[in-house]
Design a protein around this motif. Structure first.
Motif, PDB file in Angstrom:
ATOM      1  N   MET A  27      29.133  47.277  45.514  1.00  0.00           N
ATOM      2  CA  MET A  27      29.473  46.626  46.712  1.00  0.00           C
ATOM      3  C   MET A  27      31.046  46.388  46.667  1.00  0.00           C
ATOM      4  N   ASP A  28      31.537  46.322  48.051  1.00  0.00           N
ATOM      5  CA  ASP A  28      32.609  45.615  48.424  1.00  0.00           C
ATOM      6  C   ASP A  28      32.634  44.250  48.562  1.00  0.00           C
ATOM      7  N   VAL A  29      33.862  43.604  48.116  1.00  0.00           N
ATOM      8  CA  VAL A  29      33.803  42.023  48.135  1.00  0.00           C
ATOM      9  C   VAL A  29      34.950  41.951  48.903  1.00  0.00           C
ATOM     10  N   PHE A  30      34.665  41.888  50.386  1.00  0.00           N
ATOM     11  CA  PHE A  30      35.914  41.964  51.533  1.00  0.00           C
ATOM     12  C   PHE A  30      36.659  43.069  51.069  1.00  0.00           C
ATOM     13  N   ASP A  31      38.041  42.724  51.299  1.00  0.00           N
ATOM     14  CA  ASP A  31      39.122  43.699  50.755  1.00  0.00           C
ATOM     15  C   ASP A  31      39.505  43.567  49.461  1.00  0.00           C
ATOM     16  N   ALA A  32      39.018  42.564  48.897  1.00  0.00           N
ATOM     17  CA  ALA A  32      39.415  42.347  47.432  1.00  0.00           C
ATOM     18  C   ALA A  32      39.216  43.296  46.402  1.00  0.00           C
ATOM     19  N   GLY A  33      38.199  44.136  46.326  1.00  0.00           N
ATOM     20  CA  GLY A  33      37.897  45.151  45.495  1.00  0.00           C
ATOM     21  C   GLY A  33      36.438  45.662  45.469  1.00  0.00           C
ATOM     22  N   ARG A  34      35.762  46.262  44.668  1.00  0.00           N
ATOM     23  CA  ARG A  34      34.510  47.068  44.638  1.00  0.00           C
ATOM     24  C   ARG A  34      33.965  46.397  43.212  1.00  0.00           C
TER      25      ARG A  34
ATOM     26  N   LEU B 125      31.540  45.316  36.616  1.00  0.00           N
ATOM     27  CA  LEU B 125      32.905  46.209  36.768  1.00  0.00           C
ATOM     28  C   LEU B 125      33.651  45.991  38.190  1.00  0.00           C
ATOM     29  N   TRP B 126      34.756  45.871  37.870  1.00  0.00           N
ATOM     30  CA  TRP B 126      35.626  45.542  38.971  1.00  0.00           C
ATOM     31  C   TRP B 126      36.632  46.624  39.193  1.00  0.00           C
ATOM     32  N   GLN B 127      36.652  47.250  40.580  1.00  0.00           N
ATOM     33  CA  GLN B 127      37.667  48.043  40.948  1.00  0.00           C
ATOM     34  C   GLN B 127      38.549  47.333  41.740  1.00  0.00           C
ATOM     35  N   PRO B 128      39.913  47.034  41.580  1.00  0.00           N
ATOM     36  CA  PRO B 128      40.629  46.239  42.215  1.00  0.00           C
ATOM     37  C   PRO B 128      41.296  46.957  43.256  1.00  0.00           C
ATOM     38  N   ARG B 129      41.523  46.091  44.565  1.00  0.00           N
ATOM     39  CA  ARG B 129      42.133  46.477  45.714  1.00  0.00           C
ATOM     40  C   ARG B 129      43.064  45.588  45.965  1.00  0.00           C
ATOM     41  N   ARG B 130      42.813  44.572  47.006  1.00  0.00           N
ATOM     42  CA  ARG B 130      44.019  43.506  47.079  1.00  0.00           C
ATOM     43  C   ARG B 130      43.710  42.487  45.853  1.00  0.00           C
ATOM     44  N   PHE B 131      42.916  42.269  45.219  1.00  0.00           N
ATOM     45  CA  PHE B 131      42.981  41.392  43.984  1.00  0.00           C
ATOM     46  C   PHE B 131      42.517  41.961  42.625  1.00  0.00           C
ATOM     47  N   GLY B 132      43.607  41.796  41.750  1.00  0.00           N
ATOM     48  CA  GLY B 132      43.492  42.580  40.622  1.00  0.00           C
ATOM     49  C   GLY B 132      42.727  42.160  39.607  1.00  0.00           C
TER      50      GLY B 132
ATOM     51  N   LEU C 229      39.442  19.606  30.699  1.00  0.00           N
ATOM     52  CA  LEU C 229      39.445  20.378  29.567  1.00  0.00           C
ATOM     53  C   LEU C 229      40.742  21.195  29.561  1.00  0.00           C
ATOM     54  N   PHE C 230      40.909  21.987  30.362  1.00  0.00           N
ATOM     55  CA  PHE C 230      41.911  23.106  30.646  1.00  0.00           C
ATOM     56  C   PHE C 230      42.950  23.035  31.835  1.00  0.00           C
ATOM     57  N   GLY C 231      42.774  22.039  32.472  1.00  0.00           N
ATOM     58  CA  GLY C 231      43.871  21.667  33.580  1.00  0.00           C
ATOM     59  C   GLY C 231      43.571  22.755  34.896  1.00  0.00           C
ATOM     60  N   TRP C 232      42.489  23.192  34.722  1.00  0.00           N
ATOM     61  CA  TRP C 232      41.977  24.051  35.969  1.00  0.00           C
ATOM     62  C   TRP C 232      42.132  23.394  37.316  1.00  0.00           C
ATOM     63  N   ARG C 233      42.576  24.100  38.720  1.00  0.00           N
ATOM     64  CA  ARG C 233      42.363  23.448  39.671  1.00  0.00           C
ATOM     65  C   ARG C 233      41.470  24.480  40.703  1.00  0.00           C
ATOM     66  N   ALA C 234      40.304  23.699  41.090  1.00  0.00           N
ATOM     67  CA  ALA C 234      39.540  24.504  41.768  1.00  0.00           C
ATOM     68  C   ALA C 234      39.588  24.742  43.455  1.00  0.00           C
ATOM     69  N   GLU C 235      39.539  26.039  43.957  1.00  0.00           N
ATOM     70  CA  GLU C 235      39.749  26.392  45.342  1.00  0.00           C
ATOM     71  C   GLU C 235      38.868  27.099  45.532  1.00  0.00           C
ATOM     72  N   THR C 236      37.948  26.447  46.619  1.00  0.00           N
ATOM     73  CA  THR C 236      36.887  27.095  47.104  1.00  0.00           C
ATOM     74  C   THR C 236      37.026  27.880  48.436  1.00  0.00           C
ATOM     75  N   ASP C 237      36.628  29.241  48.756  1.00  0.00           N
ATOM     76  CA  ASP C 237      36.704  29.893  49.882  1.00  0.00           C
ATOM     77  C   ASP C 237      35.933  29.205  50.908  1.00  0.00           C
ATOM     78  N   PRO C 238      36.560  28.940  52.130  1.00  0.00           N
ATOM     79  CA  PRO C 238      35.858  28.131  53.006  1.00  0.00           C
ATOM     80  C   PRO C 238      34.991  29.248  53.864  1.00  0.00           C
ATOM     81  N   ARG C 239      34.932  30.442  53.780  1.00  0.00           N
ATOM     82  CA  ARG C 239      34.278  31.299  54.513  1.00  0.00           C
ATOM     83  C   ARG C 239      32.581  31.094  54.318  1.00  0.00           C
ATOM     84  N   PRO C 240      31.793  31.077  55.203  1.00  0.00           N
ATOM     85  CA  PRO C 240      30.587  31.050  54.682  1.00  0.00           C
ATOM     86  C   PRO C 240      29.845  32.019  54.009  1.00  0.00           C
ATOM     87  N   GLU C 241      30.543  33.427  54.433  1.00  0.00           N
ATOM     88  CA  GLU C 241      30.046  34.673  53.714  1.00  0.00           C
ATOM     89  C   GLU C 241      30.351  34.626  52.301  1.00  0.00           C
TER      90      GLU C 241
END
Length: 254
Positions: free
Chosen positions: A100-107, A121-128, A31-43
């Protein structure tokens, strides 16, 4: 959406929780041309970024809780997730998950307004958040559908400081006067079991063509293409798993 980048208090990210992430990824790719990229980390729990020309525009997740519906959710950028979650509670809302924190991406935290419309709610750190707005295939508007318009008019400006442009049938939300979304009343035509919710709208170059393409991919049409004031044209769709979202003609934001 008049902003073309993340601003504090405005929408910064959207996620689709899906019972069949692989099928959802295939649908939105077509529909939109989006490419999916899954985080491989189990957590990471199968968290999948959806990319438009390599830029993050949305995410896709499995359903994490029993009874969780397949649906889109909207996140708003904040400077302090914990303080904003406390403000949600003080204004009559509820904290559903976190903070809660999401790795170092944000809270983050998942919260609900007094009418039980859920958002994050998203408090950005590494990921905005999203790297692209208002471009075809990206987020350009968010909309609250609720049965308690007066309550929402009290709650959201108190929590986020949003500006309000209220009309007879539609309200627009803004940050510093730059509108990013709106609000409509869920009336008696909407089944009582449909809860209040936030709906994302994505920009497209041809609303009618996207509706036809979506139908060919198994989607339903909740609102057929229609014209609004200011040259805007919109439609609302239901993806093959039932998640609702809108599309609108790019270049007619706000």
């Amino acid at each position: 959406m008049k902003n073309d980048q993340v601003v504090t208090g405005g929408p910064c990210w959207v996620e689709l929780g899906s019972a069949d992430p692989a099928a959802a990824a295939a649908f939105y790719r077509e529909l939109f041309g989006w490419r999916a990229e899954t985080d491989p980390r189990p957590e990471a729990g199968g968290y999948t970024m959806l990319l438009l020309d390599g830029a993050p525009v949305a995410a896709l997740t499995p359903l994490y809780a029993p009874g969780q519906p397949t649906a889109w959710s909207v996140s708003f950028a904040v400077t302090d997730t914990d303080a904003t979650a406390a403000a949600v509670t003080a204004a009559g809302g509820q904290v559903v998950t976190g903070p809660m924190d999401v790795f170092d991406a944000g809270r983050f935290a998942v919260v609900a307004d007094p009418a039980r419309a859920v958002f994050a709610l998203w408090q950005p750190r590494r990921f905005g958040g999203a790297a692209v707005f208002n471009r075809p295939g990206s987020l350009g508007w968010v909309e609250l559908l609720t049965r308690d318009v007066p309550g929402a008019l009290q709650f959201y400006p108190r929590v986020f400081g949003w500006s309000v442009a209220a009309g007879e049938w539609y309200t627009q939300w803004g940050v510093d006067g730059a509108d990013f979304g709106g609000m409509m009343r869920l009336d008696d035509r909407v089944p009582a079991e449909v809860p209040p919710h936030w709906r994302p709208y994505f920009a497209v170059t041809d609303v009618d063509a996207v509706v036809r393409r979506a139908a060919g991919l198994g989607a339903g049409t909740l609102l057929a293409p229609m014209d609004l004031a200011g040259g805007r044209r919109i439609a609302v769709l239901s993806d093959p798993q039932g998640a609702g979202f809108g599309v609108y003609l790019a270049g007619t934001e706000g």
